[in-house]
Design a protein around this motif. Sequence first.
Motif, PDB file in Angstrom:
ATOM      1  N   PHE A  62       0.832  -1.205   0.000  1.00 39.34           N
ATOM      2  CA  PHE A  62       0.000   0.000   0.000  1.00 39.34           C
ATOM      3  C   PHE A  62       0.866   1.255   0.000  1.00 39.34           C
ATOM      4  O   PHE A  62       0.685   2.165  -0.810  1.00 39.34           O
ATOM      5  N   ALA A  63       1.835   1.300   0.913  1.00 41.76           N
ATOM      6  CA  ALA A  63       2.680   2.487   1.041  1.00 41.76           C
ATOM      7  C   ALA A  63       3.563   2.685  -0.181  1.00 41.76           C
ATOM      8  O   ALA A  63       3.805   3.821  -0.609  1.00 41.76           O
ATOM      9  N   ALA A  64       4.035   1.582  -0.771  1.00 43.15           N
ATOM     10  CA  ALA A  64       4.948   1.683  -1.914  1.00 43.15           C
ATOM     11  C   ALA A  64       4.312   2.383  -3.109  1.00 43.15           C
ATOM     12  O   ALA A  64       5.020   2.964  -3.944  1.00 43.15           O
ATOM     13  N   MET A  65       2.980   2.357  -3.199  1.00 43.11           N
ATOM     14  CA  MET A  65       2.296   2.932  -4.362  1.00 43.11           C
ATOM     15  C   MET A  65       1.820   4.361  -4.133  1.00 43.11           C
ATOM     16  O   MET A  65       1.308   4.992  -5.067  1.00 43.11           O
ATOM     17  N   GLN A  66       1.964   4.901  -2.942  1.00 41.18           N
ATOM     18  CA  GLN A  66       1.332   6.185  -2.656  1.00 41.18           C
ATOM     19  C   GLN A  66       1.899   7.347  -3.467  1.00 41.18           C
ATOM     20  O   GLN A  66       1.155   8.218  -3.911  1.00 41.18           O
ATOM     21  N   LEU A  67       3.209   7.396  -3.688  1.00 38.85           N
ATOM     22  CA  LEU A  67       3.772   8.529  -4.435  1.00 38.85           C
ATOM     23  C   LEU A  67       3.369   8.515  -5.910  1.00 38.85           C
ATOM     24  O   LEU A  67       2.887   9.534  -6.423  1.00 38.85           O
ATOM     25  N   PRO A  68       3.532   7.395  -6.618  1.00 37.10           N
ATOM     26  CA  PRO A  68       3.002   7.402  -7.994  1.00 37.10           C
ATOM     27  C   PRO A  68       1.488   7.566  -8.032  1.00 37.10           C
ATOM     28  O   PRO A  68       0.960   8.188  -8.959  1.00 37.10           O
ATOM     29  N   LEU A  69       0.797   7.044  -7.042  1.00 41.85           N
ATOM     30  CA  LEU A  69      -0.658   7.172  -6.992  1.00 41.85           C
ATOM     31  C   LEU A  69      -1.075   8.638  -6.993  1.00 41.85           C
ATOM     32  O   LEU A  69      -1.996   9.028  -7.723  1.00 41.85           O
ATOM     33  N   GLY A  70      -0.433   9.456  -6.180  1.00 40.55           N
ATOM     34  CA  GLY A  70      -0.796  10.870  -6.116  1.00 40.55           C
ATOM     35  C   GLY A  70      -0.652  11.568  -7.454  1.00 40.55           C
ATOM     36  O   GLY A  70      -1.521  12.351  -7.863  1.00 40.55           O
ATOM     37  N   ARG A  71       0.435  11.301  -8.159  1.00 37.34           N
ATOM     38  CA  ARG A  71       0.629  11.905  -9.480  1.00 37.34           C
ATOM     39  C   ARG A  71      -0.429  11.438 -10.457  1.00 37.34           C
ATOM     40  O   ARG A  71      -0.985  12.225 -11.222  1.00 37.34           O
ATOM     41  N   TRP A  72      -0.704  10.135 -10.434  1.00 36.43           N
ATOM     42  CA  TRP A  72      -1.700   9.593 -11.368  1.00 36.43           C
ATOM     43  C   TRP A  72      -3.093  10.122 -11.075  1.00 36.43           C
ATOM     44  O   TRP A  72      -3.866  10.378 -12.001  1.00 36.43           O
ATOM     45  N   LEU A  73      -3.428  10.292  -9.812  1.00 34.88           N
ATOM     46  CA  LEU A  73      -4.742  10.834  -9.470  1.00 34.88           C
ATOM     47  C   LEU A  73      -4.887  12.269  -9.968  1.00 34.88           C
ATOM     48  O   LEU A  73      -5.926  12.640 -10.530  1.00 34.88           O
ATOM     49  N   ASP A  74      -3.864  13.089  -9.771  1.00 34.30           N
ATOM     50  CA  ASP A  74      -3.937  14.473 -10.239  1.00 34.30           C
ATOM     51  C   ASP A  74      -4.016  14.551 -11.759  1.00 34.30           C
ATOM     52  O   ASP A  74      -4.652  15.447 -12.310  1.00 34.30           O
ATOM     53  N   ARG A  75      -3.387  13.611 -12.450  1.00 31.02           N
ATOM     54  CA  ARG A  75      -3.366  13.673 -13.919  1.00 31.02           C
ATOM     55  C   ARG A  75      -4.541  12.942 -14.560  1.00 31.02           C
ATOM     56  O   ARG A  75      -5.188  13.467 -15.467  1.00 31.02           O
ATOM     57  N   HIS A  76      -4.828  11.706 -14.105  1.00 33.10           N
ATOM     58  CA  HIS A  76      -5.820  10.864 -14.773  1.00 33.10           C
ATOM     59  C   HIS A  76      -7.168  10.802 -14.071  1.00 33.10           C
ATOM     60  O   HIS A  76      -8.155  10.361 -14.674  1.00 33.10           O
ATOM     61  N   GLY A  77      -7.219  11.196 -12.804  1.00 34.16           N
ATOM     62  CA  GLY A  77      -8.478  11.218 -12.089  1.00 34.16           C
ATOM     63  C   GLY A  77      -8.794   9.944 -11.341  1.00 34.16           C
ATOM     64  O   GLY A  77      -8.224   8.879 -11.597  1.00 34.16           O
ATOM     65  N   PRO A  78      -9.732  10.026 -10.384  1.00 38.47           N
ATOM     66  CA  PRO A  78     -10.033   8.890  -9.506  1.00 38.47           C
ATOM     67  C   PRO A  78     -10.586   7.658 -10.220  1.00 38.47           C
ATOM     68  O   PRO A  78     -10.250   6.532  -9.860  1.00 38.47           O
ATOM     69  N   ARG A  79     -11.444   7.857 -11.206  1.00 37.55           N
ATOM     70  CA  ARG A  79     -12.134   6.716 -11.831  1.00 37.55           C
ATOM     71  C   ARG A  79     -11.153   5.756 -12.500  1.00 37.55           C
ATOM     72  O   ARG A  79     -11.141   4.549 -12.223  1.00 37.55           O
ATOM     73  N   LYS A  80     -10.327   6.275 -13.401  1.00 39.89           N
ATOM     74  CA  LYS A  80      -9.391   5.419 -14.136  1.00 39.89           C
ATOM     75  C   LYS A  80      -8.386   4.763 -13.202  1.00 39.89           C
ATOM     76  O   LYS A  80      -8.086   3.572 -13.315  1.00 39.89           O
ATOM     77  N   VAL A  81      -7.859   5.548 -12.272  1.00 37.46           N
ATOM     78  CA  VAL A  81      -6.806   5.036 -11.402  1.00 37.46           C
ATOM     79  C   VAL A  81      -7.332   3.952 -10.465  1.00 37.46           C
ATOM     80  O   VAL A  81      -6.720   2.889 -10.313  1.00 37.46           O
TER      81      VAL A  81
END
Length: 407
Positions: A59-78
């Motif tokens: 869970f923790a390992a994905m948080q940094l890329p997750l934040g970038r992807w959420l800001d760029r691609h949005g909650p639904r796709k991610v």
Amino acid sequence: MNLLTRQRAIAVFVAFALAYFLSALIRAITATIAPSLVAEFQLRSADLGLLAGGYFLGFAAMQLPLGRWLDRHGPRKVELAFLGAALAACIAFAKADGFQGLLLARILCGVGVCACLMAPLTGYRRWYAPEQLMRANSWMLMVGAFGMVASTLPVQWLLPAIGWRGIFLLLAALVAISMAVIAWQVPSWTNQRDSEAPSAKTNTGYGEVWRNPYFRSLAPLGFFNYGGLVAMQTLWAGPWMTKVASYTAAEAATGLFWLNVAMLLAYWVWGMANPWLARKGHAAEILIRRWTPLTFVLLAILIIATPAYPVGAAALFTLYCVATTVVALAQPAVGMAFRSELAGRALSAYNLVIFAGVFAVQWGIGLLLDAFKAAGLAEPAAYQSAFGVYGLACVLAYLVACRAKAP
């Protein structure tokens, strides 16, 4: 901002809530099925702590890329992409034939559900009115508490019928259903027509987040106090009841059930109270400073009183966990401290801190238990000593958080 209508906002909340319910159930289920896993795979305390903590490692390992992807691609796709991994992880856990297979599947579980809270919170930052953000956060945590409740007695009742492997196959089917609901109800990020929509030119770094004094003051609190709360709730509360208070497995499951019901009610009350508290000027950092010392008193009473009064162990643990929910106010406060195009990264960075703390506390207590027992302490005394070390770390983190001032 493109605020959703009330009806659409409720539909979006429900869609995200189903996935978050399942993520919390998957997170907490280790405490209930631990006796079965220990018996089948001959696990030590450190193994059990590592297995439960493996979820939080992924869970923790994905948080940094997750934040970038959420800001760029949005909650639904991610979130849909990650839930696909969660589905595969549940099946892999059900099919595991050894500790290594269990651990790898557990890590993948953490990866798969890593967006189940951050995705909705990022969406709410743009789709909901500001005064509703704290309420939406608290009620998402309430839904998570429902998942925790479902991981206790309901799982205990299902174990004799379908076993822990069957339970994980059932979870895989429910994850697939939640994916369908999100695909149906959650708006696409590319359809948002506002000036804050992500673009290719948006800065995708975390430097502004990490350098923020408010974030840095609250980070130790998130790591030890909030992360420790989750670690206790999802793993060590159960063994404390069985090893220190001498509860049976069924009694411990009952204790965990009521603990999680109390947590559910606590988050519901926070959700109801937060708009009123905000109007009265009671900011998150003020409430945290005032009420967190109570948690240290309750933890000390739990550690000292349980051997003498084992019947009350579940109630004391419940009081401690409920009181500690005040530190959950830090998470949405961090999100609101940054402009909306940074919300995904700010929330994910703080979530990284929290779940790194969960992993550290879960595994760390397991290592401390084995070390104290190797040094000659009886098991109850080893638990008391390990919890005492954890409590001291929480006090130090609180002292750092007392410096936090909202921008």
